[in-house]
Scaffold this motif. Sequence first.
Motif, mmCIF file in Angstrom:
data_model
loop_
_atom_site.group_PDB
_atom_site.id
_atom_site.type_symbol
_atom_site.label_atom_id
_atom_site.label_comp_id
_atom_site.label_asym_id
_atom_site.label_seq_id
_atom_site.Cartn_x
_atom_site.Cartn_y
_atom_site.Cartn_z
ATOM 1 N N TRP A 150 8.013 -22.824 -5.119
ATOM 2 C CA TRP A 150 8.726 -21.689 -4.518
ATOM 3 C C TRP A 150 9.246 -22.021 -3.119
ATOM 4 O O TRP A 150 10.284 -21.517 -2.712
ATOM 5 N N GLN A 155 13.083 -21.965 -2.085
ATOM 6 C CA GLN A 155 13.572 -21.263 -0.903
ATOM 7 C C GLN A 155 14.506 -22.157 -0.088
ATOM 8 O O GLN A 155 15.576 -21.730 0.351
ATOM 9 N N GLU A 208 16.435 -15.139 -6.432
ATOM 10 C CA GLU A 208 15.160 -15.065 -5.716
ATOM 11 C C GLU A 208 14.415 -16.402 -5.834
ATOM 12 O O GLU A 208 14.448 -17.026 -6.901
ATOM 13 N N PRO A 209 13.743 -16.824 -4.762
ATOM 14 C CA PRO A 209 13.012 -18.096 -4.805
ATOM 15 C C PRO A 209 12.021 -18.173 -5.972
ATOM 16 O O PRO A 209 11.924 -19.211 -6.635
ATOM 17 N N GLN A 210 11.311 -17.075 -6.241
ATOM 18 C CA GLN A 210 10.313 -17.115 -7.301
ATOM 19 C C GLN A 210 10.949 -17.277 -8.678
ATOM 20 O O GLN A 210 10.402 -17.946 -9.544
ATOM 21 N N ALA A 213 11.874 -20.955 -8.869
ATOM 22 C CA ALA A 213 10.633 -21.737 -8.991
ATOM 23 C C ALA A 213 10.009 -21.568 -10.370
ATOM 24 O O ALA A 213 9.539 -22.537 -10.969
ATOM 25 N N ASP A 214 10.016 -20.341 -10.891
ATOM 26 C CA ASP A 214 9.432 -20.090 -12.215
ATOM 27 C C ASP A 214 10.175 -20.877 -13.294
ATOM 28 O O ASP A 214 9.556 -21.426 -14.206
ATOM 29 N N ASN A 217 9.182 -24.503 -12.965
ATOM 30 C CA ASN A 217 7.824 -24.693 -13.473
ATOM 31 C C ASN A 217 7.773 -24.634 -15.000
ATOM 32 O O ASN A 217 7.008 -25.381 -15.623
ATOM 33 N N LEU A 261 1.011 -25.407 -9.418
ATOM 34 C CA LEU A 261 0.243 -24.244 -9.864
ATOM 35 C C LEU A 261 -1.006 -24.712 -10.605
ATOM 36 O O LEU A 261 -0.977 -25.722 -11.316
ATOM 37 N N ASP A 314 -1.127 -21.538 -6.223
ATOM 38 C CA ASP A 314 -1.318 -20.107 -6.411
ATOM 39 C C ASP A 314 -2.631 -19.591 -5.812
ATOM 40 O O ASP A 314 -2.892 -18.393 -5.828
ATOM 41 N N ASP A 324 -2.300 -19.010 0.541
ATOM 42 C CA ASP A 324 -1.084 -18.369 1.059
ATOM 43 C C ASP A 324 -0.207 -19.341 1.834
ATOM 44 O O ASP A 324 1.016 -19.255 1.783
#
Length: 193
Positions: free
Chosen positions: A54, A58, A69-71, A74-75, A78, A114, A138, A141
């Motif tokens: 992520w 970004q 969106e970054p997520q 990234a998803d 992944n 992850l 994950d 933070d």
Amino acid sequence: MTDYDKYDALIFDLDGTLVDSMPAHYQAWQQTAAEYGFEVDEAWYHTRGGSPAWLTAQSLIETFSLSVEPQVLADRKNQIFSELAEMEVVVLPAAEVAKTYAGRKPMAIGTGTLTDIADKLLKKAGLLELFDVVVGADQVDAHKPSPDTFLKCAELLSVESHQCLVFEDAPFGIQAAKAAGMDVIDVTDAKRV
């Protein structure tokens, strides 16, 4: 007795340290980039080693002014990487240290990957059972170069951070280990830094 014997615990990065998964990570980013209409430069990508997907996403979004969106980015990366990880996994020389100390010293994985993907890679490589703890992106933070990944490993192993030795291949990971107050071996040249 080796230099490693003086430490209470050993912590290993995963990608590029225990398994040669960096080409698959790069391929996953290339495929993701193609789907979203941009290209990932390999030299730039290698500067991101140790960074979770992520954060790389970004950076790519900022670089290419992408409207995603970054997520989400990234998803997708992944997902592609997870499919690629089903293929052959190449185990790297640092794994021999882990095999030597398995059951003799507490050992952990501290990775920007992850946790579920890291577990899958370790299992595929026949290394999962060597480790007491796997800390993935994950579970913290703040990611490498922040020390949080390695500090969490030490905490879960119930070992003081200054009594841990980290095996790393990436600049972000080396910085993270030093920030955690741990000694670190750069596996790319096998010397303590």
